[in-house]
Structure formats: C-alpha cells, structure tokens
Scaffold this motif. Structure first.
Motif, PDB file in Angstrom:
ATOM      1  N   ASP A 114       0.825  -1.206   0.000  1.00  0.00           N
ATOM      2  CA  ASP A 114       0.000   0.000   0.000  1.00  0.00           C
ATOM      3  C   ASP A 114       0.855   1.249   0.000  1.00  0.00           C
ATOM      4  O   ASP A 114       0.389   2.330   0.338  1.00  0.00           O
ATOM      5  N   PHE A 115       2.121   1.120  -0.384  1.00  0.00           N
ATOM      6  CA  PHE A 115       3.059   2.177  -0.106  1.00  0.00           C
ATOM      7  C   PHE A 115       3.449   3.005  -1.323  1.00  0.00           C
ATOM      8  O   PHE A 115       3.656   4.192  -1.213  1.00  0.00           O
ATOM      9  N   TYR A 116       3.544   2.391  -2.481  1.00  0.00           N
ATOM     10  CA  TYR A 116       4.077   3.129  -3.612  1.00  0.00           C
ATOM     11  C   TYR A 116       3.579   2.500  -4.892  1.00  0.00           C
ATOM     12  O   TYR A 116       3.413   1.299  -4.983  1.00  0.00           O
ATOM     13  N   VAL A 117       3.325   3.319  -5.876  1.00  0.00           N
ATOM     14  CA  VAL A 117       2.836   2.829  -7.157  1.00  0.00           C
ATOM     15  C   VAL A 117       3.920   3.047  -8.201  1.00  0.00           C
ATOM     16  O   VAL A 117       4.459   4.142  -8.330  1.00  0.00           O
ATOM     17  N   ILE A 118       4.280   2.006  -8.925  1.00  0.00           N
ATOM     18  CA  ILE A 118       5.308   2.122  -9.951  1.00  0.00           C
ATOM     19  C   ILE A 118       4.748   1.648 -11.279  1.00  0.00           C
ATOM     20  O   ILE A 118       3.885   0.774 -11.319  1.00  0.00           O
ATOM     21  N   LEU A 128       9.845   1.571  -1.910  1.00  0.00           N
ATOM     22  CA  LEU A 128      10.062   1.176  -3.301  1.00  0.00           C
ATOM     23  C   LEU A 128       9.598  -0.255  -3.553  1.00  0.00           C
ATOM     24  O   LEU A 128       8.938  -0.537  -4.545  1.00  0.00           O
ATOM     25  N   THR A 129       9.951  -1.153  -2.642  1.00  0.00           N
ATOM     26  CA  THR A 129       9.660  -2.568  -2.844  1.00  0.00           C
ATOM     27  C   THR A 129       8.488  -3.085  -2.019  1.00  0.00           C
ATOM     28  O   THR A 129       7.947  -4.150  -2.314  1.00  0.00           O
ATOM     29  N   GLY A 130       8.126  -2.363  -0.961  1.00  0.00           N
ATOM     30  CA  GLY A 130       7.084  -2.837  -0.051  1.00  0.00           C
ATOM     31  C   GLY A 130       7.593  -3.807   0.986  1.00  0.00           C
ATOM     32  O   GLY A 130       6.829  -4.255   1.846  1.00  0.00           O
ATOM     33  N   LEU A 131       8.885  -4.152   0.947  1.00  0.00           N
ATOM     34  CA  LEU A 131       9.463  -5.067   1.930  1.00  0.00           C
ATOM     35  C   LEU A 131       9.608  -4.376   3.284  1.00  0.00           C
ATOM     36  O   LEU A 131       9.836  -3.168   3.359  1.00  0.00           O
ATOM     37  N   ILE A 132       9.485  -5.149   4.351  1.00  0.00           N
ATOM     38  CA  ILE A 132       9.641  -4.641   5.712  1.00  0.00           C
ATOM     39  C   ILE A 132      10.929  -5.225   6.288  1.00  0.00           C
ATOM     40  O   ILE A 132      11.117  -6.444   6.314  1.00  0.00           O
ATOM     41  N   TRP A 133      11.810  -4.344   6.751  1.00  0.00           N
ATOM     42  CA  TRP A 133      13.138  -4.743   7.225  1.00  0.00           C
ATOM     43  C   TRP A 133      13.279  -4.532   8.724  1.00  0.00           C
ATOM     44  O   TRP A 133      12.655  -3.638   9.296  1.00  0.00           O
ATOM     45  N   LEU A 134      14.118  -5.350   9.334  1.00  0.00           N
ATOM     46  CA  LEU A 134      14.499  -5.138  10.725  1.00  0.00           C
ATOM     47  C   LEU A 134      15.320  -3.855  10.797  1.00  0.00           C
ATOM     48  O   LEU A 134      16.287  -3.690  10.059  1.00  0.00           O
ATOM     49  N   GLU A 175      16.577  -9.175  -3.088  1.00  0.00           N
ATOM     50  CA  GLU A 175      15.986  -8.340  -2.046  1.00  0.00           C
ATOM     51  C   GLU A 175      17.059  -7.582  -1.288  1.00  0.00           C
ATOM     52  O   GLU A 175      16.928  -6.372  -1.033  1.00  0.00           O
ATOM     53  N   LEU A 176      18.123  -8.273  -0.903  1.00  0.00           N
ATOM     54  CA  LEU A 176      19.197  -7.625  -0.152  1.00  0.00           C
ATOM     55  C   LEU A 176      19.852  -6.526  -0.974  1.00  0.00           C
ATOM     56  O   LEU A 176      20.088  -5.410  -0.481  1.00  0.00           O
ATOM     57  N   TYR A 177      20.115  -6.815  -2.254  1.00  0.00           N
ATOM     58  CA  TYR A 177      20.771  -5.825  -3.105  1.00  0.00           C
ATOM     59  C   TYR A 177      19.855  -4.639  -3.401  1.00  0.00           C
ATOM     60  O   TYR A 177      20.347  -3.561  -3.743  1.00  0.00           O
ATOM     61  N   SER A 178      18.551  -4.809  -3.262  1.00  0.00           N
ATOM     62  CA  SER A 178      17.630  -3.698  -3.531  1.00  0.00           C
ATOM     63  C   SER A 178      17.851  -2.522  -2.587  1.00  0.00           C
ATOM     64  O   SER A 178      17.430  -1.399  -2.876  1.00  0.00           O
ATOM     65  N   LEU A 179      18.531  -2.753  -1.469  1.00  0.00           N
ATOM     66  CA  LEU A 179      18.817  -1.680  -0.516  1.00  0.00           C
ATOM     67  C   LEU A 179      19.999  -0.812  -0.952  1.00  0.00           C
ATOM     68  O   LEU A 179      20.168   0.304  -0.457  1.00  0.00           O
ATOM     69  N   VAL A 180      20.806  -1.310  -1.870  1.00  0.00           N
ATOM     70  CA  VAL A 180      22.052  -0.628  -2.242  1.00  0.00           C
ATOM     71  C   VAL A 180      21.784   0.642  -3.050  1.00  0.00           C
ATOM     72  O   VAL A 180      20.953   0.660  -3.961  1.00  0.00           O
ATOM     73  N   ASP A 181      22.500   1.701  -2.698  1.00  0.00           N
ATOM     74  CA  ASP A 181      22.544   2.939  -3.476  1.00  0.00           C
ATOM     75  C   ASP A 181      23.987   3.089  -3.940  1.00  0.00           C
ATOM     76  O   ASP A 181      24.874   3.386  -3.139  1.00  0.00           O
ATOM     77  N   CYS A 238      17.404  -9.028   8.553  1.00  0.00           N
ATOM     78  CA  CYS A 238      16.216  -9.834   8.279  1.00  0.00           C
ATOM     79  C   CYS A 238      15.103  -9.014   7.629  1.00  0.00           C
ATOM     80  O   CYS A 238      15.023  -7.795   7.781  1.00  0.00           O
ATOM     81  N   VAL A 239      14.234  -9.720   6.927  1.00  0.00           N
ATOM     82  CA  VAL A 239      13.162  -9.080   6.160  1.00  0.00           C
ATOM     83  C   VAL A 239      11.877  -9.883   6.301  1.00  0.00           C
ATOM     84  O   VAL A 239      11.907 -11.078   6.605  1.00  0.00           O
ATOM     85  N   ARG A 240      10.759  -9.224   6.099  1.00  0.00           N
ATOM     86  CA  ARG A 240       9.493  -9.923   5.927  1.00  0.00           C
ATOM     87  C   ARG A 240       8.694  -9.190   4.865  1.00  0.00           C
ATOM     88  O   ARG A 240       8.933  -8.017   4.582  1.00  0.00           O
ATOM     89  N   SER A 241       7.753  -9.880   4.283  1.00  0.00           N
ATOM     90  CA  SER A 241       6.965  -9.299   3.211  1.00  0.00           C
ATOM     91  C   SER A 241       6.004  -8.251   3.760  1.00  0.00           C
ATOM     92  O   SER A 241       5.562  -8.329   4.913  1.00  0.00           O
ATOM     93  N   GLY A 242       5.689  -7.266   2.910  1.00  0.00           N
ATOM     94  CA  GLY A 242       4.733  -6.244   3.304  1.00  0.00           C
ATOM     95  C   GLY A 242       3.325  -6.818   3.416  1.00  0.00           C
ATOM     96  O   GLY A 242       3.027  -7.889   2.891  1.00  0.00           O
ATOM     97  N   ARG A 243       2.489  -6.077   4.130  1.00  0.00           N
ATOM     98  CA  ARG A 243       1.119  -6.558   4.311  1.00  0.00           C
ATOM     99  C   ARG A 243       0.171  -5.825   3.369  1.00  0.00           C
ATOM    100  O   ARG A 243       0.409  -4.697   3.029  1.00  0.00           O
TER     101      ARG A 243
END
Length: 200
Positions: free
Chosen positions: A11-15, A75-81, A131-137, A195-200
């Motif tokens: 529910d966070f971002y539309v691409i 960007l991805t909707g993933l939820i991170w620790l 998923e992990l690499y998606s955090l890289v800038d 660690c990560v979990r999927s968005g709701r």
C-alpha cells in the motif's frame, strides 16, 4: 507494442510496469559521471548511468520508520528489521557456535532486537540476493545505502543472503555494504544479517 499498467508495492508506492509480466527495474541512485581517472565530469552525452538515469524512480521518502523496530521500503514494499546490532555475525547454516543466518532470521519475533510489531517466529526470513541488493545505493559509499536511511547498526561489512551460489552450493551470495558489491563466499564464514518480511 507493449502497453503500460500499474504495479502496486503493498500500500506504499505505485510504480509503472509493463504488461506481459515484465518486472520494472529501479534506478541505481547514481547521478554523477566520471572520466577514466575517476574525476567528476559533465554527464551529458557520456552514456554513463549518471547520464541516462534509467529505471523506476525512487519514492520520496524511500523508507518509512514504522516506530516498532521495523522499516518499510516504499520502493519494494518489503519490511526490514531496523536494528540488527544484537544479532552479531554468524555462519550461513550455523553449528556448535549457535544458529546460522537462516535460523536466526526465521526465529526473530516481537520482543527481540527492538521489535514491537507483534511478529512471531516464522514471520521473518533471511532476504534473497535480489531483495538484499535492492537496498544498495551505488551513489553512496561506506555504507552504500540511500542517504538518510533509518537503519541502525548497519555495518559497512558483508551481509548474507538466503541464495545459494549455483556454481558451488557450498557458497552463498552476499552483499558488501561498504561498496555495494555482490559476490559469494563459503557458508562457513561469519557475516552479518539484516532480516526481512513481506509487506502486508
């Protein structure tokens, strides 16, 4: 001829995404260009990443601190620790010295590592390499994370992914967050986890 549709990341971002099941690729974050000696130069006409800046634009803000020990990537909707300081370094599979990266993330739950999100063991997991690499800038260095990120204890070091290297299954893919580089190492080595979990 392809047509455009809309892809929702939770529910966070539309691409924008193309039909035919193509997955849109986000921007890298790089906006500068360089000559062969590493000196900054004007980007126009160079053909470098900083010239074209192709990909899906990052949302602003990129991350949302949920105030419960978690961070949502808009960007991805993933939820991170948010803070993995207490988790320390560990091997991929674990052993006599303690649980490995896979088990440590799978066992994460409310009440540990600053979590107050109501999560239970099994909700969290070790991220796959994409998923992990998606955090890289890649415009940033040490750490190679987006400027202003809300993470705590994100060391400029190596982090495990859950993805095994097909060329030698004794190895797993990892990201070095000082530089943002990707590679693979032996699963018996001690590296960090986020660690990560999927968005709701």
């Amino acid at each position: 001829m392809f047509s455009w549709t809309t892809v929702y990341a939770g529910d966070f971002y539309v691409i924008p995404g193309m039909k035919k099941n193509f997955a849109p690729v986000p921007k890298t974050g790089q906006t500068l260009c360089y000559d062969a000696e590493g000196n900054p130069i004007g980007c126009s006409g160079t053909g470098q990443d900083g010239d074209h800046r192709k990909g899906v634009a990052w949302p602003d803000p990129r991350f949302k601190d949920n105030g419960d020990g978690t961070v949502t990537d808009n960007l991805t909707g993933l939820i991170w620790l948010k803070d993995s300081t207490d988790m320390g370094s560990m091997t991929w599979t674990g052993g006599l010295a303690g649980p490995g990266a896979l088990a440590a993330c799978n066992g994460l739950a409310d009440g540990s590592c600053g979590l107050e999100d109501g999560s239970e063991a099994g909700n969290w997991r070790l991220p796959n390499i994409r998923e992990l690499y998606s955090l890289v800038d890649i415009s940033q260095y040490s750490p190679a994370l987006p400027d202003g990120h809300p993470f705590i204890g994100f060391l400029h070091d190596i982090y495990w992914s859950s993805s095994t290297f097909a060329g030698n299954p004794r190895n797993a893919w990892r990201v070095i967050f000082s530089s943002g580089s990707v590679g693979y190492h032996d699963k018996t080595l001690y590296y960090y986890v986020r660690c990560v979990r999927s968005g709701r």
